[in-house]
Design a protein around this motif. Structure first.
Motif, PDB file in Angstrom:
ATOM      1  N   TRP A   1       0.681  -1.091   0.060  1.00 25.44           N
ATOM      2  CA  TRP A   1      -0.038   0.128  -0.065  1.00 25.44           C
ATOM      3  C   TRP A   1       0.962   1.194  -0.170  1.00 25.44           C
ATOM      4  O   TRP A   1       0.387   2.259  -0.262  1.00 25.44           O
ATOM      5  CB  TRP A   1      -0.879   0.043   1.105  1.00 25.44           C
TER       6      TRP A   1
ATOM      7  N   GLY B   1      -5.869   4.902   7.760  1.00 23.88           N
ATOM      8  CA  GLY B   1      -6.879   5.322   6.584  1.00 23.88           C
ATOM      9  C   GLY B   1      -6.012   6.033   5.590  1.00 23.88           C
ATOM     10  O   GLY B   1      -5.031   6.425   5.753  1.00 23.88           O
ATOM     11  N   ASN B   2      -6.296   5.749   4.156  1.00 25.57           N
ATOM     12  CA  ASN B   2      -5.726   6.423   3.206  1.00 25.57           C
ATOM     13  C   ASN B   2      -4.250   6.306   2.954  1.00 25.57           C
ATOM     14  O   ASN B   2      -3.643   7.201   2.737  1.00 25.57           O
ATOM     15  CB  ASN B   2      -5.962   8.172   3.135  1.00 25.57           C
ATOM     16  N   THR B   3      -3.805   4.846   3.163  1.00 22.19           N
ATOM     17  CA  THR B   3      -2.356   4.591   3.180  1.00 22.19           C
ATOM     18  C   THR B   3      -1.962   4.818   1.629  1.00 22.19           C
ATOM     19  O   THR B   3      -0.843   5.080   1.591  1.00 22.19           O
ATOM     20  CB  THR B   3      -2.536   3.149   3.526  1.00 22.19           C
TER      21      THR B   3
ATOM     22  N   PHE C   1      -2.804   7.176  -0.476  1.00 14.95           N
ATOM     23  CA  PHE C   1      -2.430   8.661  -0.494  1.00 14.95           C
ATOM     24  C   PHE C   1      -1.402   9.027   0.006  1.00 14.95           C
ATOM     25  O   PHE C   1      -0.808   9.774  -0.154  1.00 14.95           O
ATOM     26  CB  PHE C   1      -3.767   9.465   0.031  1.00 14.95           C
TER      27      PHE C   1
END
Length: 483
Positions: free
Chosen positions: A311, A368-370, A372
């Motif tokens: 990720w 969260g939003n790894t 990005f």
């Protein structure tokens, strides 16, 4: 000595435990039992109670306590006794009384008096793993618990529930049910895990060797004679020795703490007046080698979370390519503006390092939003010559993740990010500043294995403050020099 222990999982709803002693060890034993069942029946007898234990007792109605010396009547109607005092004569007395009544005993740090051990326990929902070293090394058992707690995914409970439903609904015979369950769970086998692990090592090694051959081949093609090589070696500029030292120190901090390599090198090279695209290109070319060694070293020491690696690495590669292309455009057409922007950027990174140094440890939270995070870290790292660690590592640490796994995973992902940036700069600019690149490479590679060994052991606050101070001072000097 033969290990004759037979692991048994005890239902604690009807069991009554007696703890003799209320100090640090008594506190630890009480916490261990309550962690497995907060409603467990517990009686504690001690002449002294640890303040934290007193607080725990006040919060649990199921705990009885007596602040006095142990008495024979205390052992009545008890199922298990745990002895935690530092008085050998008391321990032996309690042990003999319990033995005479057929009650099983655990005595802290006295294996010869124990009928059973309280092992280190890993709990993930309905999954429970008890670890014992047969009383030889409780510290190792605790370390193994920490390891398995980290590597076993939190969503393992979903797999357990799914398998239970499958097992309940299966209409075949016992042998058919067993065969189907074995086939479904074959993906958990260690052999498969090892094969997947080897793929990561082979990929990193192949990419590093391929690009290093391209890099060296290109360089050799521009050196047409042995006399030119001799001349170059005899006229090594001072920048080489400076970059050798900077590369070593920067990689030592980066590999051990998880950040600081790029911004340290970038600010140092800007002070030397080197062309901006060449700065980032040289840093990423050199960092590709050191990050490859660092990433492999962390992988070898078991510091890498593979799911998090994917990720971070894949979006990070796209971000690095975008940042490198933007820097090439600005660095060639708007040099002064680019210097100002990058100086301010590195100063902000320095301030962020100070904030990180004084940040309090937080509880573990969901990330969260790894993707990005990986993209933005890669973009700013390529554009500014550094920042992957301060952005990505600090964010993950702020979510309560363990330092060694964060540093190890981010370091290995950094290899792929720096590779993407280095290839982009290489395709547009070719190779320049050979002595600087070589100095960074040799210094970084030398420090990488040592840094991985020190991951999580160095005083992080001190290291962060030193790097932050250096980056901020250099950034201010660059701004003064530009204006």
């Amino acid at each position: 000595m033969q290990n004759t222990l037979f692991p048994v999982f005890l239902k604690t709803e009807t069991a009554h435990f007696l703890i003799v002693g209320g100090g640090n060890v008594g506190l630890e034993k009480a916490e261990t039992l309550l962690k497995q069942n907060s409603s467990i029946r517990l009686t504690i007898v001690a002449t002294y109670f640890h303040p934290k234990l007193t607080k725990i007792i006040s919060q649990h109605e199921n705990i009885s306590f007596f602040e006095r010396p142990f008495e024979e009547k205390d052992i009545e109607n008890k199922d298990f006794v745990i002895i935690t005092t530092d008085k050998s004569e008391i321990n032996l007395e309690v042990r003999e009384l319990a033995k005479s009544k057929g009650i099983k005993v655990n005595a802290a740090d006295q294996p010869d008096l124990c009928d059973f051990y309280l092992g280190s326990i890993v709990t993930k929902g309905n999954l429970k793993i008890a670890i014992s070293t047969n009383g030889k090394s409780p510290v190792l058992a605790r370390r193994m618990r920490e390891y398995f707690t980290e590597v076993i995914p939190d969503n393992i409970e979903d797999n357990i529930n799914d398998l239970n439903k499958f097992r309940s609904n299966h209409k075949g015979s016992f042998q058919e049910k067993l065969a189907d369950l074995n086939e479904i769970t074959s993906g958990f086998q260690k052999i498969k895990k090892q094969k997947n692990s080897k793929k990561y090592k082979q990929l990193a090694f192949t990419l590093a060797v391929s690009f290093s051959m391209l890099f060296i081949g290109y360089g050799l093609s521009t050196i047409v004679s042995i006399s030119d090589v001799k001349y170059g070696l005899s006229h090594v500029p001072n920048e080489f020795y400076g970059m050798l030292l900077i590369g070593f120190l920067a990689q030592l901090v980066d590999g051990a703490v998880g950040l600081g390599y790029g911004v340290t090198c970038a600010t140092s090279m800007m002070l030397l007046g080197i062309n901006l695209p060449a700065i980032s290109g040289s840093i990423h070319t050199a960092e590709m080698f050191s990050s490859g060694v660092s990433g492999y070293s962390h992988y070898k020491f078991g510091n890498v979370n593979k799911k998090l690696l994917l990720w971070l690495a894949i979006p990070g590669v796209f971000g690095a390519i975008s940042g490198a292309m933007l820097l090439i455009y600005l660095g060639n057409k708007y040099v002064k503006i680019a210097y100002i922007v990058l100086s301010i950027y590195t100063m902000i990174i320095g301030i962020r390092l100070i904030i990180l140094a004084y940040r309090k440890v937080k509880e573990k939270k969901k990330i969260g939003n790894t993707g990005f995070l990986g993209f933005s870290g890669g973009f700013l790292d390529a554009f500014g010559g550094g920042g992957w660690g301060p952005i990505v590592t600090s964010t993950l640490l702020s979510k309560g993740r363990k330092s060694n796994y964060v540093v190890g995973t981010v370091s290995l992902a950094e290899f792929f990010v720096t590779l993407a940036a280095a290839v982009t700069f290489f395709a547009s600019l070719g190779v320049s500043h050979w002595y600087i690149i070589t100095g960074l490479i040799l210094g970084g590679i030398t420090a990488a294995p040592l840094a991985a060994k020190l991951a999580g052991k160095l005083p992080q606050k001190t290291a962060l403050l030193l790097v932050a101070t250096l980056v901020i001072v250099f950034s201010v000097r660059i701004l003064l020099k530009v204006f």
